[in-house]
Design a protein around this motif. Structure first.
Motif, short mmCIF file in Angstrom:
data_model
loop_
_atom_site.label_atom_id
_atom_site.label_comp_id
_atom_site.label_asym_id
_atom_site.label_seq_id
_atom_site.Cartn_x
_atom_site.Cartn_y
_atom_site.Cartn_z
N ALA A 237 0.84 -1.20 0.00
CA ALA A 237 0.00 0.00 0.00
C ALA A 237 0.87 1.25 0.00
CB ALA A 237 -0.89 -0.02 1.24
N SER A 238 0.89 1.97 -1.12
CA SER A 238 1.72 3.18 -1.18
C SER A 238 0.87 4.41 -0.87
CB SER A 238 2.38 3.30 -2.55
OG SER A 238 1.39 3.37 -3.56
N GLY A 239 1.52 5.42 -0.30
CA GLY A 239 0.85 6.70 -0.05
C GLY A 239 -0.41 6.52 0.78
N TYR A 240 -1.49 7.13 0.31
CA TYR A 240 -2.76 7.11 1.05
C TYR A 240 -3.26 5.68 1.28
CZ TYR A 240 -7.67 7.67 2.12
OH TYR A 240 -8.89 7.59 2.72
N ASN A 241 -2.97 4.76 0.36
CA ASN A 241 -3.50 3.39 0.48
C ASN A 241 -3.13 2.74 1.81
OD1 ASN A 241 -4.41 3.68 -2.13
ND2 ASN A 241 -2.61 2.72 -3.06
N ALA A 242 -2.01 3.19 2.39
CA ALA A 242 -1.57 2.61 3.67
C ALA A 242 -2.56 2.90 4.79
CB ALA A 242 -0.19 3.15 4.04
N GLY A 257 8.39 10.24 -3.21
CA GLY A 257 7.98 11.01 -2.03
C GLY A 257 7.03 10.25 -1.13
N ASP A 258 6.37 9.21 -1.66
CA ASP A 258 5.44 8.44 -0.83
C ASP A 258 6.18 7.35 -0.05
OD1 ASP A 258 3.16 9.81 -1.44
OD2 ASP A 258 2.41 8.37 -2.93
N VAL A 259 5.50 6.84 0.96
CA VAL A 259 6.00 5.67 1.70
C VAL A 259 5.13 4.48 1.32
CG1 VAL A 259 6.22 4.66 4.02
CG2 VAL A 259 6.92 7.02 3.62
N ILE A 260 5.74 3.30 1.20
CA ILE A 260 4.96 2.07 0.91
C ILE A 260 4.90 1.24 2.18
CG2 ILE A 260 4.68 0.09 -0.64
CD1 ILE A 260 7.04 1.25 -2.30
N LEU A 261 3.69 0.90 2.59
CA LEU A 261 3.50 -0.01 3.72
C LEU A 261 3.32 -1.41 3.12
CD1 LEU A 261 1.14 0.39 6.78
CD2 LEU A 261 1.11 -1.70 5.41
N MET A 262 4.13 -2.36 3.60
CA MET A 262 4.05 -3.74 3.08
C MET A 262 3.79 -4.68 4.24
SD MET A 262 7.25 -3.50 0.50
CE MET A 262 8.19 -2.71 1.75
N ASP A 263 2.62 -5.28 4.26
CA ASP A 263 2.27 -6.28 5.29
C ASP A 263 2.26 -7.62 4.56
OD1 ASP A 263 1.16 -7.93 7.21
OD2 ASP A 263 -0.29 -6.45 7.90
N VAL A 264 3.36 -8.35 4.71
CA VAL A 264 3.63 -9.51 3.87
C VAL A 264 4.32 -10.58 4.70
CG1 VAL A 264 5.12 -10.29 1.98
CG2 VAL A 264 3.98 -8.09 1.80
N ALA A 272 2.86 -19.82 9.59
CA ALA A 272 2.80 -18.46 9.05
C ALA A 272 3.92 -17.58 9.60
CB ALA A 272 1.46 -17.83 9.41
N SER A 273 4.32 -16.61 8.81
CA SER A 273 5.05 -15.46 9.34
C SER A 273 4.24 -14.23 8.96
CB SER A 273 6.47 -15.38 8.76
OG SER A 273 6.43 -15.16 7.36
N ASP A 274 4.43 -13.14 9.69
CA ASP A 274 3.58 -11.96 9.50
C ASP A 274 4.43 -10.73 9.78
OD1 ASP A 274 1.54 -10.12 9.38
OD2 ASP A 274 0.40 -10.92 11.08
N MET A 275 4.86 -10.05 8.71
CA MET A 275 5.78 -8.92 8.84
C MET A 275 5.15 -7.67 8.24
SD MET A 275 9.29 -8.30 6.67
CE MET A 275 8.33 -7.84 5.21
N THR A 276 5.42 -6.51 8.85
CA THR A 276 5.09 -5.24 8.17
C THR A 276 6.33 -4.35 8.19
OG1 THR A 276 2.81 -5.42 8.94
CG2 THR A 276 3.47 -3.33 7.98
N ARG A 277 6.64 -3.79 7.03
CA ARG A 277 7.72 -2.82 6.92
C ARG A 277 7.23 -1.67 6.05
NH1 ARG A 277 9.43 -5.39 10.44
NH2 ARG A 277 11.52 -6.21 10.81
#
Ligand code: GLY
Ligand code: MN
Ligand code: MN
Length: 429
Positions: A237-242, A257-264, A272-277
């Motif tokens: 999820a980049s920018g607002y999508n996060a 300029g945006d930040v990407i939130l990755m919950d993967v 399972a593993s569950d990471m967000t960066r």
């Protein structure tokens, strides 16, 4: 199976613990999951029932586990029923468990073909006084589809109406949250695969990439490491999508300029593993982005330090709420008046941090749990605070998977880059 089989000592150990929870003269039955249809003759990929898997290691459809510790015939104290395999099945579907392989996988000596189930079960049922049946009792389960366990419950109660019936879920809720070493090793492996995926995308991200291209990079890295893929639908999820908590379209362009939130997270051997960066599309966070990032990171570290034996679930979440409140004050997102006037049942911080801090993880991403007991050694929980600011097109969440030890924690994601500067350095190297 794509993964390396887990040593059957895990399942022997799990069954030995399980039978301690049964009342006398009891019979327990676990059914595998169904193959779920798509359309026409299509089927979804098979996913085993986690309770059956936990007690037998059998990762195959049309399997039934029966446990009856006081059966007069010692051979019938543990029985695994599997579908009879044949040359025809081998040609069309590939190798399935034969009796020797089923014993090797599970440590169970008595293996019967599924066609024998009805007759064998009848002899056991008339010897037993009570029957334990399984049901998905997950707090947030909303499945409307009847499972194989559900069908069996209806049939069994119709056929044996005068037996006593008991629920398996309360026993599994006590056993499964506490992981043994072989489970921790497997979960560590899943986290290590996730780490490889993350390091891969740090080299890949640049302005103009599409969110689904990042998803594809993770997928590639997971599959080449014997994972079946994502442990849950990934969020890129980049920018607002996060700020859309369950954004899974992953179809937008990542803008400078945006930040990407990755919950993967990858799965490995059904664990399972569950990471967000969160990473900056251009390779460097702005001062404001870093300020919010570091606020979330401080809450993550503070929360992690509370994961020790004896901590109560609800108190933990309340404490983390206070940490978050103080960070939001520092960021100028809340003021003292808003906090003084807040409704204790809906604290002000929830405007920017609206989800829980932690959940158990294991065979399920949101693993089964028992909130009545405080944390104990061997539990694995995520730690995942976040701050979401739609007006700044910014959402930051950081998430690691952490095991509780005798006197502290062991972070299964300790090797995955987390500090903002480390992420920037890797993106610019
Ligand atoms: N990825 C699901 C969660 O973080 O809970
Ligand atoms: Mn999570
Ligand atoms: Mn997550």
């Amino acid at each position: 199976m794509r993964y390396h089989a887990i040593d059957n000592s895990l399942y022997i150990h799990n069954r030995a613990n399980f039978v301690k929870h049964l009342k006398p003269k009891s019979l327990a039955v676990f059914n595998s999951n169904d193959m779920m249809p798509t359309n026409a003759d299509g089927l979804m990929p098979f996913r085993q029932n986690n309770d059956l898997l936990y007690l037998s290691g059998v990762d195959q459809e049309e399997s039934i586990l029966v446990i009856f510790p006081e059966a007069t015939n010692p051979k019938h104290r543990e029985i695994l029923f599997v579908k009879e395999t044949s040359e025809l099945i081998a040609i069309w579907e590939g190798e399935k468990l034969d009796k020797t392989a089923a014993t090797k996988q599970s440590g169970i000596q008595t293996i019967y073909w599924l066609t024998d189930f009805e007759q064998v079960f009848h002899t056991l049922a008339i010897e037993a006084e009570r029957i334990y049946l399984n049901q998905n009792e997950h707090l947030r389960a909303s499945a409307i589809v009847q499972t194989c366990d559900d069908r069996f419950r209806i049939d069994c109660k119709a056929k044996y109406p005068d037996h006593e019936y008991e629920r398996l879920a309360p026993i599994m809720n006590v056993l499964r949250p506490i992981k043994s070493q072989l489970e921790i090793d497997t979960m560590q492996h899943a986290c290590d695969i996730t780490e490889k995926g993350f390091r891969r995308i740090l080299e890949f991200v640049k302005p103009g990439v599409m969110e689904y291209e990042i998803e594809a990079e993770f997928s590639h890295e997971f599959l080449r490491n014997r994972s079946r893929g994502f442990a849950y639908t990934p969020i890129i999820a980049s920018g607002y999508n996060a700020c859309v908590l369950h954004y899974i379209e992953n179809n937008m362009e990542c803008k400078a300029g945006d930040v990407i939130l990755m919950d993967v997270g990858s799965e490995y051997a059904n664990y399972a593993s569950d990471m967000t960066r969160c990473v900056p599309v251009s390779g460097r966070f702005t001062d404001r982005q870093k300020e919010v990032y570091n606020a979330v990171l401080r809450v993550m570290k503070g929360a992690t330090s509370m994961l020790v034996p004896g901590t109560d679930h609800e108190e933990y979440h309340a404490e983390v709420g206070k940490m978050m409140e103080s960070e939001l004050l520092g960021l100028g997102l809340l003021d003292k008046t808003a906090i003084a006037n807040q409704d204790p049942l809906n604290p002000a911080y929830k405007k920017y941090f609206m989800h829980g801090t932690s959940h158990h993880i294991g065979l399920d991403v949101h693993d089964i749990e028992n909130r009545a007991t405080p944390f104990v050694e061997g539990m694995v929980l995520t730690v995942e605070p976040g701050i979401y600011i739609p007006s700044e097109n910014l959402g930051i969440r950081l998430e690691n998977d952490v095991m509780i030890t005798k006197d502290g924690q062991h972070d299964l994601m300790r090797n995955i880059p987390l500090e903002a500067e480390e992420i920037e350095d890797l993106m610019n190297s």
